[in-house]
Design an enzyme around this catalytic site. Structure first.
Site, PDB file in Angstrom:
ATOM      1  N   PRO A   1      -9.002  -5.203  -8.697  1.00 50.91           N
ATOM      2  CA  PRO A   1      -8.998  -6.072  -8.018  1.00 50.91           C
ATOM      3  C   PRO A   1      -8.611  -5.268  -6.293  1.00 50.91           C
ATOM      4  O   PRO A   1      -7.952  -4.611  -6.783  1.00 50.91           O
ATOM      5  CB  PRO A   1      -8.043  -7.093  -8.660  1.00 50.91           C
ATOM      6  CG  PRO A   1      -6.766  -6.635  -9.475  1.00 50.91           C
ATOM      7  CD  PRO A   1      -8.212  -5.566 -10.161  1.00 50.91           C
ATOM      8  N   ASN A   2      -8.962  -6.407  -5.203  1.00 55.73           N
ATOM      9  CA  ASN A   2      -8.881  -6.470  -4.241  1.00 55.73           C
ATOM     10  C   ASN A   2      -9.490  -4.742  -3.941  1.00 55.73           C
ATOM     11  O   ASN A   2      -9.773  -4.614  -2.688  1.00 55.73           O
ATOM     12  CB  ASN A   2      -7.466  -6.374  -3.654  1.00 55.73           C
ATOM     13  CG  ASN A   2      -7.098  -7.731  -4.315  1.00 55.73           C
ATOM     14  OD1 ASN A   2      -7.589  -8.669  -3.872  1.00 55.73           O
ATOM     15  ND2 ASN A   2      -5.826  -7.356  -5.194  1.00 55.73           N
TER      16      ASN A   2
ATOM     17  N   TYR B   1      -3.073   1.984   2.169  1.00 56.39           N
ATOM     18  CA  TYR B   1      -3.963   2.569   1.749  1.00 56.39           C
ATOM     19  C   TYR B   1      -5.414   3.678   2.046  1.00 56.39           C
ATOM     20  O   TYR B   1      -6.423   4.045   1.659  1.00 56.39           O
ATOM     21  CB  TYR B   1      -4.974   1.905   0.810  1.00 56.39           C
ATOM     22  CG  TYR B   1      -4.284   0.930  -0.173  1.00 56.39           C
ATOM     23  CD1 TYR B   1      -3.552   1.277  -1.408  1.00 56.39           C
ATOM     24  CD2 TYR B   1      -3.981  -0.578  -0.085  1.00 56.39           C
ATOM     25  CE1 TYR B   1      -2.969   0.659  -1.804  1.00 56.39           C
ATOM     26  CE2 TYR B   1      -2.472  -1.435  -0.873  1.00 56.39           C
ATOM     27  CZ  TYR B   1      -2.354  -1.009  -1.323  1.00 56.39           C
ATOM     28  OH  TYR B   1      -1.406  -1.369  -2.838  1.00 56.39           O
TER      29      TYR B   1
ATOM     30  N   ASN C   1      -8.671   2.948 -11.459  1.00 57.28           N
ATOM     31  CA  ASN C   1      -7.640   2.563 -10.921  1.00 57.28           C
ATOM     32  C   ASN C   1      -7.279   0.826 -10.807  1.00 57.28           C
ATOM     33  O   ASN C   1      -8.504   0.386  -9.876  1.00 57.28           O
ATOM     34  CB  ASN C   1      -7.422   2.568  -9.068  1.00 57.28           C
ATOM     35  CG  ASN C   1      -6.700   1.848  -8.367  1.00 57.28           C
ATOM     36  OD1 ASN C   1      -5.848   1.408  -8.478  1.00 57.28           O
ATOM     37  ND2 ASN C   1      -6.915   2.260  -7.218  1.00 57.28           N
TER      38      ASN C   1
ATOM     39  N   HIS D   1      -0.032  -4.091 -13.744  1.00 56.79           N
ATOM     40  CA  HIS D   1       1.484  -3.644 -14.023  1.00 56.79           C
ATOM     41  C   HIS D   1       1.689  -5.205 -14.992  1.00 56.79           C
ATOM     42  O   HIS D   1       2.651  -5.611 -15.383  1.00 56.79           O
ATOM     43  CB  HIS D   1       1.998  -4.528 -12.633  1.00 56.79           C
ATOM     44  CG  HIS D   1       2.167  -3.075 -11.642  1.00 56.79           C
ATOM     45  ND1 HIS D   1       1.629  -2.006 -11.281  1.00 56.79           N
ATOM     46  CD2 HIS D   1       1.008  -3.021 -10.350  1.00 56.79           C
ATOM     47  CE1 HIS D   1       1.547  -0.724 -10.464  1.00 56.79           C
ATOM     48  NE2 HIS D   1       1.097  -1.787  -9.414  1.00 56.79           N
TER      49      HIS D   1
ATOM     50  N   ASP E   1      -5.245  -3.148 -23.827  1.00 53.04           N
ATOM     51  CA  ASP E   1      -5.650  -3.054 -25.794  1.00 53.04           C
ATOM     52  C   ASP E   1      -7.319  -2.929 -25.587  1.00 53.04           C
ATOM     53  O   ASP E   1      -7.356  -2.373 -26.167  1.00 53.04           O
ATOM     54  CB  ASP E   1      -5.929  -4.019 -25.697  1.00 53.04           C
ATOM     55  CG  ASP E   1      -4.409  -4.788 -26.649  1.00 53.04           C
ATOM     56  OD1 ASP E   1      -3.451  -3.936 -26.667  1.00 53.04           O
ATOM     57  OD2 ASP E   1      -4.743  -5.961 -27.013  1.00 53.04           O
TER      58      ASP E   1
ATOM     59  N   GLU F   1      -5.192   7.281 -15.028  1.00 53.12           N
ATOM     60  CA  GLU F   1      -4.885   6.185 -14.569  1.00 53.12           C
ATOM     61  C   GLU F   1      -4.050   6.520 -13.359  1.00 53.12           C
ATOM     62  O   GLU F   1      -3.858   8.023 -12.601  1.00 53.12           O
ATOM     63  CB  GLU F   1      -3.023   5.934 -14.754  1.00 53.12           C
ATOM     64  CG  GLU F   1      -2.558   4.352 -13.992  1.00 53.12           C
ATOM     65  CD  GLU F   1      -1.477   4.008 -14.344  1.00 53.12           C
ATOM     66  OE1 GLU F   1      -1.457   3.956 -16.102  1.00 53.12           O
ATOM     67  OE2 GLU F   1      -0.617   3.863 -13.527  1.00 53.12           O
TER      68      GLU F   1
ATOM     69  N   HIS G   1      -4.037   5.779  -8.426  1.00 53.36           N
ATOM     70  CA  HIS G   1      -3.892   5.282  -7.565  1.00 53.36           C
ATOM     71  C   HIS G   1      -3.861   5.300  -6.490  1.00 53.36           C
ATOM     72  O   HIS G   1      -3.583   6.784  -6.076  1.00 53.36           O
ATOM     73  CB  HIS G   1      -2.144   4.310  -7.701  1.00 53.36           C
ATOM     74  CG  HIS G   1      -2.190   3.654  -9.089  1.00 53.36           C
ATOM     75  ND1 HIS G   1      -2.239   2.021  -9.077  1.00 53.36           N
ATOM     76  CD2 HIS G   1      -0.800   4.246  -9.774  1.00 53.36           C
ATOM     77  CE1 HIS G   1      -2.048   1.735  -9.723  1.00 53.36           C
ATOM     78  NE2 HIS G   1      -1.544   3.157 -10.944  1.00 53.36           N
ATOM     79  N   LEU G   2      -4.032   5.319  -4.920  1.00 53.44           N
ATOM     80  CA  LEU G   2      -4.155   5.502  -3.899  1.00 53.44           C
ATOM     81  C   LEU G   2      -2.844   5.457  -2.841  1.00 53.44           C
ATOM     82  O   LEU G   2      -2.498   7.304  -2.750  1.00 53.44           O
ATOM     83  CB  LEU G   2      -4.465   4.386  -2.601  1.00 53.44           C
ATOM     84  CG  LEU G   2      -6.465   4.521  -3.275  1.00 53.44           C
ATOM     85  CD1 LEU G   2      -7.103   2.819  -2.487  1.00 53.44           C
ATOM     86  CD2 LEU G   2      -7.155   5.460  -2.130  1.00 53.44           C
TER      87      LEU G   2
ATOM     88  N   ARG H   1       7.891   2.239  -4.579  1.00 50.73           N
ATOM     89  CA  ARG H   1       6.605   0.664  -3.600  1.00 50.73           C
ATOM     90  C   ARG H   1       8.241  -0.159  -4.033  1.00 50.73           C
ATOM     91  O   ARG H   1       9.025   0.326  -5.432  1.00 50.73           O
ATOM     92  CB  ARG H   1       5.263   0.365  -3.685  1.00 50.73           C
ATOM     93  CG  ARG H   1       4.846   1.349  -3.049  1.00 50.73           C
ATOM     94  CD  ARG H   1       3.357   0.656  -2.919  1.00 50.73           C
ATOM     95  NE  ARG H   1       2.865  -0.074  -2.279  1.00 50.73           N
ATOM     96  CZ  ARG H   1       2.058  -0.286  -2.085  1.00 50.73           C
ATOM     97  NH1 ARG H   1       0.691  -0.279  -3.216  1.00 50.73           N
ATOM     98  NH2 ARG H   1       1.489  -2.156  -2.206  1.00 50.73           N
TER      99      ARG H   1
ATOM    100  N   ARG I   1       6.354  -2.685  -8.862  1.00 50.46           N
ATOM    101  CA  ARG I   1       5.005  -1.529  -8.751  1.00 50.46           C
ATOM    102  C   ARG I   1       4.975  -0.444 -10.049  1.00 50.46           C
ATOM    103  O   ARG I   1       4.418   0.802 -10.181  1.00 50.46           O
ATOM    104  CB  ARG I   1       4.183  -0.927  -7.688  1.00 50.46           C
ATOM    105  CG  ARG I   1       3.761  -2.688  -7.125  1.00 50.46           C
ATOM    106  CD  ARG I   1       3.449  -1.806  -5.965  1.00 50.46           C
ATOM    107  NE  ARG I   1       2.891  -2.913  -5.252  1.00 50.46           N
ATOM    108  CZ  ARG I   1       2.123  -3.530  -4.752  1.00 50.46           C
ATOM    109  NH1 ARG I   1       1.365  -3.665  -5.290  1.00 50.46           N
ATOM    110  NH2 ARG I   1       2.431  -4.957  -3.973  1.00 50.46           N
TER     111      ARG I   1
HETATM  112  C1  DQA Z   1      -2.965  -0.126  -6.202  1.00 49.27           C
HETATM  113  C2  DQA Z   1      -1.255   0.161  -6.472  1.00 49.27           C
HETATM  114  C3  DQA Z   1      -1.257  -1.256  -7.432  1.00 49.27           C
HETATM  115  O1  DQA Z   1      -0.083  -1.411  -7.615  1.00 49.27           O
HETATM  116  C4  DQA Z   1      -1.862  -2.359  -6.408  1.00 49.27           C
HETATM  117  O2  DQA Z   1      -1.858  -4.021  -6.467  1.00 49.27           O
HETATM  118  C5  DQA Z   1      -2.970  -2.240  -5.610  1.00 49.27           C
HETATM  119  C6  DQA Z   1      -3.887  -0.341  -5.321  1.00 49.27           C
HETATM  120  C7  DQA Z   1      -3.704   1.624  -5.347  1.00 49.27           C
HETATM  121  O3  DQA Z   1      -4.243   2.033  -5.543  1.00 49.27           O
HETATM  122  O4  DQA Z   1      -2.522   2.083  -4.893  1.00 49.27           O
HETATM  123  O5  DQA Z   1      -3.999  -2.512  -5.561  1.00 49.27           O
HETATM  124  O6  DQA Z   1      -3.693   0.737  -7.302  1.00 49.27           O
END
Ligand code: DQA
Length: 147
Positions: free
Chosen positions: A10-11, A23, A74, A80, A87, A98, A100-101, A107, A111
């Site tokens: 998401p996002n 980001y 990602n 979290h 699962d 896994e 993350h940017l 943070r 997180r």
């Molecule tokens: C993220 C870190 C996550 O905590 C956050 O909710 C994101 C982006 C990252 O790529 O840094 O949406 O996954």
């Protein structure tokens, strides 16, 4: 040819305009294009999928059975919160990285915990878009390609 699936949660479709101080300015399209270039160099077939919906991500993980040898994920905030994603990853039993940017450990405390990390092949965070290329190299190396 190794087949790898990149999943973004998401996002992450809003990368670019989304909180660029955290980001960076790269869009998801740009990140995916760079990763496709690296995948071609490494001789890997890369498929990319983004969704803001937990169930859609679960469905795509299920569909990866027999379609991919490994995953990059990602999961955004679902990292979290989502036992369902954990699962699903365990159900298909494919190695995954896994990523993350941002450096999630620098943070907010919420997180710092991941529902995926202990089952991941490895975790990469904090390198911006380079987290994606490092994750692909690590996965391909693990799978026996030339990472
Ligand atoms: C993220 C870190 C996550 O905590 C956050 O909710 C994101 C982006 C990252 O790529 O840094 O949406 O996954």
């Amino acid at each position: 040819m190794l087949r790898v699936l990149l999943l973004n949660g998401p996002n992450l479709n809003l990368l670019g305009p989304r909180e660029p101080g955290l980001y960076g300015c790269a869009t998801l399209e740009g990140i995916e294009a760079d990763l496709r270039r690296l995948a071609t160099e490494l001789g890997v077939a890369l498929d990319c999928f983004q969704s803001n919906h937990e169930g859609a991500l679960v469905d795509r993980i299920h569909a990866a059975r027999g379609q991919a040898e490994g995953l990059l994920i990602n999961a955004g905030a679902y990292t979290h919160t989502s036992i369902a994603l954990r699962d699903a990853l365990l159900a298909v039993a494919l190695p995954f990285v896994e990523l993350h940017l941002s450096n999630v450990h620098g943070r907010e405390a919420f997180r710092h915990h991941s529902f995926l990390a202990d089952k991941a092949l490895g975790v990469i965070c904090g390198f911006g878009p380079t987290s994606y290329t490092l994750a692909l190299r690590g996965l391909v190396d693990h799978l026996g390609g030339v990472g």
